[in-house]
Design a protein around this motif. Structure first.
Motif, PDB file in Angstrom:
ATOM      1  N   GLU A 214      14.280  47.867  41.464  1.00  0.00           N
ATOM      2  CA  GLU A 214      15.191  47.648  41.806  1.00  0.00           C
ATOM      3  C   GLU A 214      16.451  47.498  40.431  1.00  0.00           C
ATOM      4  O   GLU A 214      16.592  48.278  40.094  1.00  0.00           O
ATOM      5  N   ASP A 215      15.635  46.351  39.256  1.00  0.00           N
ATOM      6  CA  ASP A 215      15.909  46.134  38.499  1.00  0.00           C
ATOM      7  C   ASP A 215      16.045  47.479  37.235  1.00  0.00           C
ATOM      8  O   ASP A 215      16.555  47.663  36.274  1.00  0.00           O
ATOM      9  N   LEU A 216      14.801  47.258  37.402  1.00  0.00           N
ATOM     10  CA  LEU A 216      14.913  49.148  35.890  1.00  0.00           C
ATOM     11  C   LEU A 216      15.327  49.670  36.663  1.00  0.00           C
ATOM     12  O   LEU A 216      15.879  51.188  35.881  1.00  0.00           O
ATOM     13  N   ILE A 217      15.684  50.642  38.042  1.00  0.00           N
ATOM     14  CA  ILE A 217      16.200  51.230  38.418  1.00  0.00           C
ATOM     15  C   ILE A 217      17.704  51.766  38.346  1.00  0.00           C
ATOM     16  O   ILE A 217      18.409  52.373  37.923  1.00  0.00           O
ATOM     17  N   ILE A 218      18.317  49.443  38.165  1.00  0.00           N
ATOM     18  CA  ILE A 218      19.456  49.552  37.466  1.00  0.00           C
ATOM     19  C   ILE A 218      20.049  49.624  36.240  1.00  0.00           C
ATOM     20  O   ILE A 218      20.864  50.662  35.489  1.00  0.00           O
ATOM     21  N   GLU A 219      18.959  49.579  35.616  1.00  0.00           N
ATOM     22  CA  GLU A 219      18.996  49.425  34.026  1.00  0.00           C
ATOM     23  C   GLU A 219      18.430  50.985  33.981  1.00  0.00           C
ATOM     24  O   GLU A 219      19.685  51.093  33.260  1.00  0.00           O
ATOM     25  N   VAL A 220      17.823  51.351  33.882  1.00  0.00           N
ATOM     26  CA  VAL A 220      17.052  52.626  33.364  1.00  0.00           C
ATOM     27  C   VAL A 220      17.574  54.149  33.761  1.00  0.00           C
ATOM     28  O   VAL A 220      18.390  54.406  33.126  1.00  0.00           O
ATOM     29  N   ALA A 221      18.076  53.800  35.563  1.00  0.00           N
ATOM     30  CA  ALA A 221      18.534  55.077  36.567  1.00  0.00           C
ATOM     31  C   ALA A 221      19.864  55.164  36.090  1.00  0.00           C
ATOM     32  O   ALA A 221      21.329  56.128  36.613  1.00  0.00           O
ATOM     33  N   GLN A 222      20.121  53.726  35.700  1.00  0.00           N
ATOM     34  CA  GLN A 222      21.821  54.003  35.414  1.00  0.00           C
ATOM     35  C   GLN A 222      23.136  54.095  36.807  1.00  0.00           C
ATOM     36  O   GLN A 222      23.733  54.776  37.195  1.00  0.00           O
ATOM     37  N   ILE A 223      21.821  54.129  38.083  1.00  0.00           N
ATOM     38  CA  ILE A 223      22.636  53.663  39.532  1.00  0.00           C
ATOM     39  C   ILE A 223      23.164  52.421  40.019  1.00  0.00           C
ATOM     40  O   ILE A 223      22.905  51.544  39.704  1.00  0.00           O
ATOM     41  N   ALA A 224      24.301  52.479  40.710  1.00  0.00           N
ATOM     42  CA  ALA A 224      25.035  51.740  40.551  1.00  0.00           C
ATOM     43  C   ALA A 224      24.433  50.720  42.223  1.00  0.00           C
ATOM     44  O   ALA A 224      24.008  51.036  42.955  1.00  0.00           O
ATOM     45  N   GLN A 225      24.758  49.381  42.076  1.00  0.00           N
ATOM     46  CA  GLN A 225      23.800  48.086  43.094  1.00  0.00           C
ATOM     47  C   GLN A 225      24.530  49.202  44.777  1.00  0.00           C
ATOM     48  O   GLN A 225      23.384  49.592  45.672  1.00  0.00           O
ATOM     49  N   ALA A 226      26.096  49.590  44.405  1.00  0.00           N
ATOM     50  CA  ALA A 226      25.853  50.449  46.014  1.00  0.00           C
ATOM     51  C   ALA A 226      25.351  50.975  46.489  1.00  0.00           C
ATOM     52  O   ALA A 226      25.082  51.532  47.941  1.00  0.00           O
ATOM     53  N   ASP A 227      24.752  52.044  45.494  1.00  0.00           N
ATOM     54  CA  ASP A 227      23.693  53.052  45.832  1.00  0.00           C
ATOM     55  C   ASP A 227      22.850  53.053  46.161  1.00  0.00           C
ATOM     56  O   ASP A 227      22.540  53.623  46.600  1.00  0.00           O
ATOM     57  N   ILE A 228      22.216  51.636  45.451  1.00  0.00           N
ATOM     58  CA  ILE A 228      20.658  51.330  45.654  1.00  0.00           C
ATOM     59  C   ILE A 228      20.342  51.119  47.374  1.00  0.00           C
ATOM     60  O   ILE A 228      20.210  51.047  48.270  1.00  0.00           O
ATOM     61  N   ASP A 229      21.964  50.236  47.422  1.00  0.00           N
ATOM     62  CA  ASP A 229      22.147  49.452  49.324  1.00  0.00           C
ATOM     63  C   ASP A 229      21.998  50.474  49.704  1.00  0.00           C
ATOM     64  O   ASP A 229      21.638  50.274  51.198  1.00  0.00           O
ATOM     65  N   LYS A 230      22.790  51.493  49.728  1.00  0.00           N
ATOM     66  CA  LYS A 230      22.859  52.269  50.689  1.00  0.00           C
ATOM     67  C   LYS A 230      21.500  53.138  51.188  1.00  0.00           C
ATOM     68  O   LYS A 230      20.959  53.021  52.066  1.00  0.00           O
ATOM     69  N   ALA A 231      21.029  53.357  49.909  1.00  0.00           N
ATOM     70  CA  ALA A 231      19.733  53.597  50.067  1.00  0.00           C
ATOM     71  C   ALA A 231      19.150  53.520  51.215  1.00  0.00           C
ATOM     72  O   ALA A 231      17.513  53.851  51.735  1.00  0.00           O
ATOM     73  N   LYS A 232      18.601  52.196  49.809  1.00  0.00           N
ATOM     74  CA  LYS A 232      17.731  51.058  50.659  1.00  0.00           C
ATOM     75  C   LYS A 232      18.293  50.677  52.095  1.00  0.00           C
ATOM     76  O   LYS A 232      16.989  50.728  53.619  1.00  0.00           O
ATOM     77  N   LYS A 233      19.717  50.637  53.171  1.00  0.00           N
ATOM     78  CA  LYS A 233      19.126  51.103  54.046  1.00  0.00           C
ATOM     79  C   LYS A 233      18.885  52.337  54.459  1.00  0.00           C
ATOM     80  O   LYS A 233      18.625  52.049  55.941  1.00  0.00           O
ATOM     81  N   ALA A 234      19.013  53.207  54.228  1.00  0.00           N
ATOM     82  CA  ALA A 234      18.966  54.475  55.271  1.00  0.00           C
ATOM     83  C   ALA A 234      17.346  54.172  55.081  1.00  0.00           C
ATOM     84  O   ALA A 234      16.834  54.705  56.332  1.00  0.00           O
ATOM     85  N   MET A 235      16.528  54.054  54.106  1.00  0.00           N
ATOM     86  CA  MET A 235      14.948  53.565  53.734  1.00  0.00           C
ATOM     87  C   MET A 235      14.263  52.944  54.838  1.00  0.00           C
ATOM     88  O   MET A 235      13.847  53.177  55.959  1.00  0.00           O
ATOM     89  N   GLU A 236      15.194  51.679  55.208  1.00  0.00           N
ATOM     90  CA  GLU A 236      15.095  50.410  56.818  1.00  0.00           C
ATOM     91  C   GLU A 236      15.571  51.493  58.208  1.00  0.00           C
ATOM     92  O   GLU A 236      14.275  51.657  58.799  1.00  0.00           O
ATOM     93  N   GLU A 237      16.207  52.327  57.982  1.00  0.00           N
ATOM     94  CA  GLU A 237      16.554  52.432  58.998  1.00  0.00           C
ATOM     95  C   GLU A 237      15.475  54.141  59.976  1.00  0.00           C
ATOM     96  O   GLU A 237      14.629  54.081  61.033  1.00  0.00           O
ATOM     97  N   GLU A 238      14.812  54.916  58.392  1.00  0.00           N
ATOM     98  CA  GLU A 238      13.994  55.904  58.641  1.00  0.00           C
ATOM     99  C   GLU A 238      12.898  55.372  59.016  1.00  0.00           C
ATOM    100  O   GLU A 238      11.407  55.201  59.737  1.00  0.00           O
TER     101      GLU A 238
END
Length: 323
Positions: A214-238
């Motif tokens: 996750e830390d590399l996604i934030i650092e390199v991909a420049q994706i906000a934590q909120a979007d990461i949390d949203k994706a993680k929740k969707a992945m958990e549901e899947e």
């Protein structure tokens, strides 16, 4: 001047003179003893290999420096050292520029400090001042952060080893860690090219699926934590849905393997299954072996269970099938 075939780099004469003058601070130099002081300085400088006594130009440089000190009332090197001690790392971001700023100010009192033949030595002094501050900061950092700081500031490896007091193995390990981190970042950049133009939550899912932390996604991909949390929740549901479907499939497969319930088996098929069980029992009386062979013969589990749990009822059922 060489010793053991190794060249010794001598301090520039002007700086050597200033160092000797600094050592005189506090002494009472008058017109009466000034010449004696000059001769003393000449002897000291000659002893260091500068051959001042054999050069009129060098003698003049010494006399001018002494006159300047007597005129101002203190050695020039004292002012320069004080100015260096007041600089911060921010001031020394570019040692060359810092040297120009400081000498421009010192030049108001010490005109000769701005001479071009002094520029290289002055820049070196400012570079050394920056290094001292960097090492001081590095030693105050936790773990390997200090070593990383010096590497980032392009400090040469031998200097890092000496100033930080670490073995070569430690420095090699930090270099290896940095190389691994760079490789990891490059991997993220390469993966991002694959999902270029897609929504952030899809990028996150793709990166997670490729074991990117996750830390590399934030650092390199420049994706906000909120979007990461949203994706993680969707992945958990899947994942939950996949698990539910897998459990259903496993239950269905198990039910199919076990066969129908006892009451759902027609009598003609029941007779065949009982006969098959009797044949298997003829070859073995070990329950585990019997069950394995029954399973291989696709005999419904309900009948097999009955043969072990209630042998009398099993016998009765057999008689019913025989009519």
């Amino acid at each position: 001047m060489t010793t053991n075939e190794e060249t010794i780099v001598m301090t520039p004469l002007w700086l050597a003179i200033e160092e000797n003058l600094l050592a005189l601070e506090g002494q009472n130099i008058t017109e009466e003893n000034k010449e004696k002081t000059v001769q003393k300085l000449v002897g000291e400088l000659d002893g260091k290999g500068y051959a001042v006594s054999k050069s009129g130009i060098k003698m003049m440089a010494l006399r001018w420096a002494l006159e300047d000190m007597l005129k101002v009332g203190r050695p020039m090197l004292k002012d320069l050292t004080k100015a260096l001690s007041e600089l911060t790392l921010e001031d020394l971001a570019n040692p060359c520029h810092a040297s120009y700023r400081v000498t421009d100010n010192l030049g108001k009192t010490w005109e000769r400090v701005q001479k071009t033949d002094r520029r290289d030595a002055l820049i070196q002094m400012f570079e050394e001042a920056k290094l001292d501050l960097l090492v001081q900061k590095a030693k105050g950092l936790d773990g390997d952060l200090g070593i990383r700081l010096l590497i980032e500031e392009t400090v040469e490896s031998p200097v890092i080893l000496e100033r930080m007091g670490i073995p070569q193995e430690k420095l090699d390990q930090v270099h290896a860690d940095i190389a691994a981190e760079i490789a990891a970042r490059n991997k993220v950049l390469s993966l991002l090219e694959t999902v270029e133009g897609k929504p952030d939550h899809e990028k996150v899912k793709f990166l997670f699926s490729n074991d990117i932390p996750e830390d590399l996604i934030i650092e390199v991909a420049q994706i906000a934590q909120a979007d990461i949390d949203k994706a993680k929740k969707a992945m958990e549901e899947e994942l939950k849905e996949q698990q539910r479907l897998a459990e259903e499939a496993a239950a269905k497969k198990k039910a199919e393997a076990e066969g129908p319930a006892l009451e759902d088996i027609p009598m003609d098929q029941m007779a065949e299954h009982i006969y098959a069980i009797r044949e298997i029992q003829y070859f073995s009386d070990v329950e585990k072996e019997i069950r394995t062979m029954c399973e291989q013969s696709a005999i419904p589990k309900a009948i097999v269970d009955l043969s072990f749990s209630d042998p009398d009822k099993f016998d009765e059922l057999e008689k019913q099938c025989e009519g």
